[in-house]
Design an enzyme around this catalytic site. Structure first.
Site, PDB file in Angstrom:
ATOM      1  N   CYS A   2       0.834  -1.197   0.000  1.00  0.00           N
ATOM      2  CA  CYS A   2       0.000   0.000   0.000  1.00  0.00           C
ATOM      3  C   CYS A   2       0.870   1.249   0.000  1.00  0.00           C
ATOM      4  O   CYS A   2       1.971   1.257   0.538  1.00  0.00           O
ATOM      5  CB  CYS A   2      -0.867   0.020   1.247  1.00  0.00           C
ATOM      6  N   ARG A  27       2.984   0.747  -6.060  1.00  0.00           N
ATOM      7  CA  ARG A  27       3.164  -0.096  -4.875  1.00  0.00           C
ATOM      8  C   ARG A  27       1.962  -0.998  -4.620  1.00  0.00           C
ATOM      9  O   ARG A  27       2.081  -2.036  -3.990  1.00  0.00           O
ATOM     10  CB  ARG A  27       3.371   0.780  -3.648  1.00  0.00           C
ATOM     11  N   TRP A  73      -3.380  -2.355  -1.566  1.00  0.00           N
ATOM     12  CA  TRP A  73      -3.160  -3.696  -2.110  1.00  0.00           C
ATOM     13  C   TRP A  73      -3.780  -4.631  -1.080  1.00  0.00           C
ATOM     14  O   TRP A  73      -3.271  -4.767   0.033  1.00  0.00           O
ATOM     15  CB  TRP A  73      -1.662  -3.954  -2.267  1.00  0.00           C
ATOM     16  N   ASN A  99      -0.538   0.750   6.318  1.00  0.00           N
ATOM     17  CA  ASN A  99       0.122  -0.290   5.530  1.00  0.00           C
ATOM     18  C   ASN A  99       0.664  -1.296   6.528  1.00  0.00           C
ATOM     19  O   ASN A  99       1.280  -0.902   7.511  1.00  0.00           O
ATOM     20  CB  ASN A  99       1.263   0.337   4.709  1.00  0.00           C
ATOM     21  N   GLY A 100       0.430  -2.584   6.298  1.00  0.00           N
ATOM     22  CA  GLY A 100       0.887  -3.594   7.249  1.00  0.00           C
ATOM     23  C   GLY A 100      -0.270  -4.517   7.592  1.00  0.00           C
ATOM     24  O   GLY A 100      -1.297  -4.513   6.905  1.00  0.00           O
ATOM     25  N   GLU A 483      14.352 -16.384 -14.024  1.00  0.00           N
ATOM     26  CA  GLU A 483      13.977 -14.972 -14.078  1.00  0.00           C
ATOM     27  C   GLU A 483      13.161 -14.672 -15.347  1.00  0.00           C
ATOM     28  O   GLU A 483      12.178 -13.925 -15.303  1.00  0.00           O
ATOM     29  CB  GLU A 483      15.251 -14.109 -14.010  1.00  0.00           C
ATOM     30  N   LYS A 487       9.372 -13.165 -15.313  1.00  0.00           N
ATOM     31  CA  LYS A 487       8.944 -11.951 -16.044  1.00  0.00           C
ATOM     32  C   LYS A 487       7.709 -12.256 -16.886  1.00  0.00           C
ATOM     33  O   LYS A 487       6.771 -11.471 -16.935  1.00  0.00           O
ATOM     34  CB  LYS A 487      10.042 -11.430 -16.978  1.00  0.00           C
ATOM     35  N   GLU A 490       4.656 -12.643 -14.599  1.00  0.00           N
ATOM     36  CA  GLU A 490       4.283 -11.411 -13.911  1.00  0.00           C
ATOM     37  C   GLU A 490       3.471 -10.463 -14.784  1.00  0.00           C
ATOM     38  O   GLU A 490       2.467  -9.921 -14.341  1.00  0.00           O
ATOM     39  CB  GLU A 490       5.544 -10.639 -13.468  1.00  0.00           C
ATOM     40  N   HIS A 506      13.349 -34.987 -16.627  1.00  0.00           N
ATOM     41  CA  HIS A 506      12.737 -35.557 -15.426  1.00  0.00           C
ATOM     42  C   HIS A 506      11.325 -35.042 -15.199  1.00  0.00           C
ATOM     43  O   HIS A 506      10.855 -35.011 -14.065  1.00  0.00           O
ATOM     44  CB  HIS A 506      13.620 -35.273 -14.211  1.00  0.00           C
ATOM     45  N   LYS A 605       5.008  -3.729  -5.988  1.00  0.00           N
ATOM     46  CA  LYS A 605       6.449  -3.532  -6.153  1.00  0.00           C
ATOM     47  C   LYS A 605       7.203  -3.873  -4.879  1.00  0.00           C
ATOM     48  O   LYS A 605       8.289  -4.436  -4.903  1.00  0.00           O
ATOM     49  CB  LYS A 605       6.688  -2.060  -6.526  1.00  0.00           C
TER      50      LYS A 605
HETATM   51  C1  G6P Z   1       8.064  -8.157  -5.306  1.00  0.00           C
HETATM   52  C2  G6P Z   1       8.405  -7.462  -6.608  1.00  0.00           C
HETATM   53  C3  G6P Z   1       9.572  -8.180  -7.272  1.00  0.00           C
HETATM   54  C4  G6P Z   1      10.753  -8.249  -6.330  1.00  0.00           C
HETATM   55  C5  G6P Z   1      10.376  -8.884  -4.997  1.00  0.00           C
HETATM   56  C6  G6P Z   1      11.487  -8.711  -3.977  1.00  0.00           C
HETATM   57  O1  G6P Z   1       7.548  -9.412  -5.573  1.00  0.00           O
HETATM   58  O2  G6P Z   1       7.283  -7.455  -7.473  1.00  0.00           O
HETATM   59  O3  G6P Z   1       9.941  -7.476  -8.443  1.00  0.00           O
HETATM   60  O4  G6P Z   1      11.778  -8.993  -6.916  1.00  0.00           O
HETATM   61  O5  G6P Z   1       9.214  -8.253  -4.458  1.00  0.00           O
HETATM   62  O6  G6P Z   1      11.629  -7.348  -3.702  1.00  0.00           O
HETATM   63  P1  G6P Z   1      12.934  -6.633  -3.217  1.00  0.00           P
HETATM   64  O7  G6P Z   1      12.560  -5.175  -3.195  1.00  0.00           O
HETATM   65  O8  G6P Z   1      13.230  -7.162  -1.848  1.00  0.00           O
HETATM   66  O9  G6P Z   1      14.030  -6.918  -4.166  1.00  0.00           O
END
Ligand code: G6P
Length: 610
Positions: A2, A27, A73, A99-100, A483, A487, A490, A506, A605
């Site tokens: 949030c 965020r 969020w 937030n929390g 990764e 992507k 996501e 496997h 984020k």
């Molecule tokens: C969220 C973001 C990712 C990020 C992860 C870890 O899931 O969407 O992009 O890799 O958090 O975040 P950090 O800020 O600790 O790298």
């Protein structure tokens, strides 16, 4: 997660809040709301959806000079306008943004209901408003009421409270969720992220856990929750507004992908000693001996940062000959990890605020081992709580899917590897110099990859209707496969899995048919020939093969439906290049499918809740 913003001053509070919320939207963004003090009463406006929707439904609040705003969020309670923040007490005189997570909210809600409080939403946050109301009837002022209320609360919070009865005050408190206060002239702002207040001031005070701030337009009084005064120097924010704007690009993600030649340069700047073939990092200078004499590294991280950590394991075990363990922060913190003398724990985080990573590093500190950070956001909680560390200097990353932060994390892991390997004499000066020469060449090589974006766009057009993707890599490029798949998931919402290529036999091979594209990262390094065999195995089952290969690799041209060529570099540096086509592929795929690239559904984020 949030986003939080509060304002008190002489400007139109509504405009400041809406502009701040827009910057925080990345965020978390299923709903948004503001509370503004108009003619002695609090006017709350909230809605499901984006800040732009909110802006269109705020009327008659332009006179307000104090207010709070929130982008949500959802954790407790579905996204709708009732569950959106701010939340108010029974009288409507107290408004709260938060937030929390309030972990004991069920018990508190029950208690407050028995006392006659009526709840409107399903959120944990609403109990805060009623709890503060309960204490406010007995306390001297809002500050005391908030402090007493927070004594009853288990869980995490970054919160701001306002009261119609005290129109000149905002009260903020923090435990576990970031908050900073902007010190303008005759105005103050409170935000969960510097981007929301930088337009108004660069002088900020970061709040620490278990602190409460009483903010008026001319003053900030900072105390701990035990009512002891805290004096903290203001800090000056150095990033500029352009860095958090799109600058002519359609999306932040696109901008951030294209910034990588520069961000890699920034990660290396001033840290390479070309003549000696070694790296130097100011943030590690005092702990260099502990780092180089470590018996083991344990790296904790989440998401993309966890993938960077895995690359770090391959690199450092190969060169520095230090055993490296990589753990999901969320698992590490709950599984009673064995930490020993000689261990060094590294926490990798772009935001520096990921709650699980923060909790894991605290766990490690409790065990008495040194904890160092690899962080992007300057002044963030993880940066502050680690014993030492290295900033990756990637600049603000706004797109939810992390791109430039990943490659900068890899750059810094390579710097650490170079430092440690040279100090431990597992690499000599000549080898060190070769690595540095290649490091200097990376920005130019990244530009060459970015120049191929049209070609990658065509591939995305062809595969836009695919329902599954397989990403396969080996060695140091196995985490890159993970990764690439992340992507794709996501931002395109296509199911994608990453595997070490040899593991395909496997299980995943059963999935391969003419509808299944497999993306291979097959560079001319140690496992190249093995990768060729893996590609043959997919082709034999009529799978579609997209290969990220080194330039002029004739063999792979014949073995693939599509080839994306990247310049050659050292194996340990190759993930910095090989991931870029995968970032672009997911980006164009999301565009083709009409997805919201910068704000993918359900994602945030910065994950500041468990
Ligand atoms: C969220 C973001 C990712 C990020 C992860 C870890 O899931 O969407 O992009 O890799 O958090 O975040 P950090 O800020 O600790 O790298």
């Amino acid at each position: 997660m949030c986003g939080i913003v509060g304002y008190i001053g002489e400007k139109c509070a509504c405009d400041v809040l809406v502009e701040g919320l827009r910057r925080l939207e990345y965020r978390g963004y299923d709903s948004a709301g503001v509370a503004l003090l108009v003619d002695d009463h609090i006017n709350v406006v909230k809605t499901i959806g984006k800040v732009s929707v909110l802006e269109n439904i705020i009327h008659d609040s332009k006179s307000a000079r104090i207010g709070i705003g929130h982008t949500r969020w959802a954790t407790h309670g579905e996204p709708n306008s009732v569950n959106a923040h701010p939340h108010t007490d029974c009288s409507g005189d107290i408004a709260v943004i938060h937030n929390g997570i309030i972990e004991n909210y069920v018990a508190l809600k029950k208690k407050l209901s028995c006392l006659g409080h009526e709840f409107k939403s399903q959120t944990d946050t609403e109990v805060l408003a009623h709890l503060i109301e309960e204490f406010n009837s007995r306390a001297d002022n809002l500050e005391v009421a908030v402090r007493l209320a927070l004594r009853e609360v288990d869980g995490t919070f970054g919160l701001v409270v306002m009261s119609a009865k005290e129109p000149e005050v905002l009260v903020a408190a923090r435990r576990g969720s970031p908050l900073l206060i902007g010190l303008g002239e005759s105005e103050k702002l409170i935000a969960s992220d510097a981007s929301a207040l930088i337009r108004h001031t660069r002088n900020v005070v970061y709040m620490h856990d278990n602190e409460i701030a009483v903010v008026t337009r001319n003053n900030v009084s900072l105390k701990n929750l035990d009512d002891e005064t805290i004096n903290r120097e203001a800090e000056y924010l150095t990033f500029n507004l352009e860095q958090i704007e799109k600058g002519g690009f359609d999306h932040f993600m696109q901008k951030e992908i294209s910034e990588q030649p520069e961000t890699i340069l920034n990660a290396f700047r001033g840290r390479l000693k070309d003549d000696e073939g070694i790296a130097t990092m100011g943030g590690l200078r005092d702990v260099e001996d502990k780092v180089t004499n470590a018996k083991r590294f344990v790296i904790i991280a989440c998401g993309t940062s966890w993938h960077a950590a895995l690359v770090g394991k391959y690199i450092m075990e190969q060169h520095a000959r230090i055993p490296v363990e990589v753990d999901y922060a969320s698992e590490f913190r709950y599984r009673k990890p064995v930490l020993m003398e000689g261990d060094v724990v590294w926490a990798i985080s772009q935001s520096g605020e990921t709650l699980d990573t923060l909790a894991a590093l605290r766990e490690a500190k409790r065990a008495g081992v040194p904890v160092y950070g690899i962080v992007n956001v300057v002044g963030s909680t993880i940066a502050r709580e680690t014993d030492a560390g290295v900033y990756i200097h990637a600049g603000p990353e706004i797109g939810v899917a992390s791109t430039k932060a990943f490659t900068s994390q890899l750059a810094v892991l390579n710097l650490i590897n170079l430092l440690v390997s040279r100090k431990r004499k597992t690499l000599d000066a000549k080898q060190g110099k070769e690595i540095i020469e290649e490091m200097h060449r990376l920005p130019e090589k990244i530009c060459q990859i970015l120049d191929q974006k049209e070609r990658i766009k065509e591939i995305a057009e062809e595969f836009r209707d695919s329902r599954n993707f397989l990403y396969l890599g080996r060695g140091v490029n196995f985490p890159v496969a993970l990764e690439g798949a992340l992507k794709m998931k996501e931002i395109s919402y296509i199911h994608a899995e990453g595997y070490p290529a040899a593991e395909m036999k496997h299980g995943p091979i059963a999935l391969i048919d003419e509808d299944m594209p497999a993306v291979f990262i097959a560079l001319g390094h140690s496992t190249y020939h093995k990768s060729l065999s893996n590609i043959q195995e997919v082709l034999a089952r009529k799978g579609k093969v997209i290969v990220v290969a080194n330039e002029a690799d004739g063999r792979l041209k014949d073995l693939s439906d599509h080839i994306i060529e990247i310049p050659r570099t050292l194996e340990i540096l190759s993930p910095i290049l090989s991931v870029i086509p995968l970032q672009l592929l997911s980006y164009y795929m999301a565009i083709e499918r009409g997805c919201n690239v910068d704000q993918p559904r359900n994602l945030a984020k910065s994950v500041t809740v468990e």
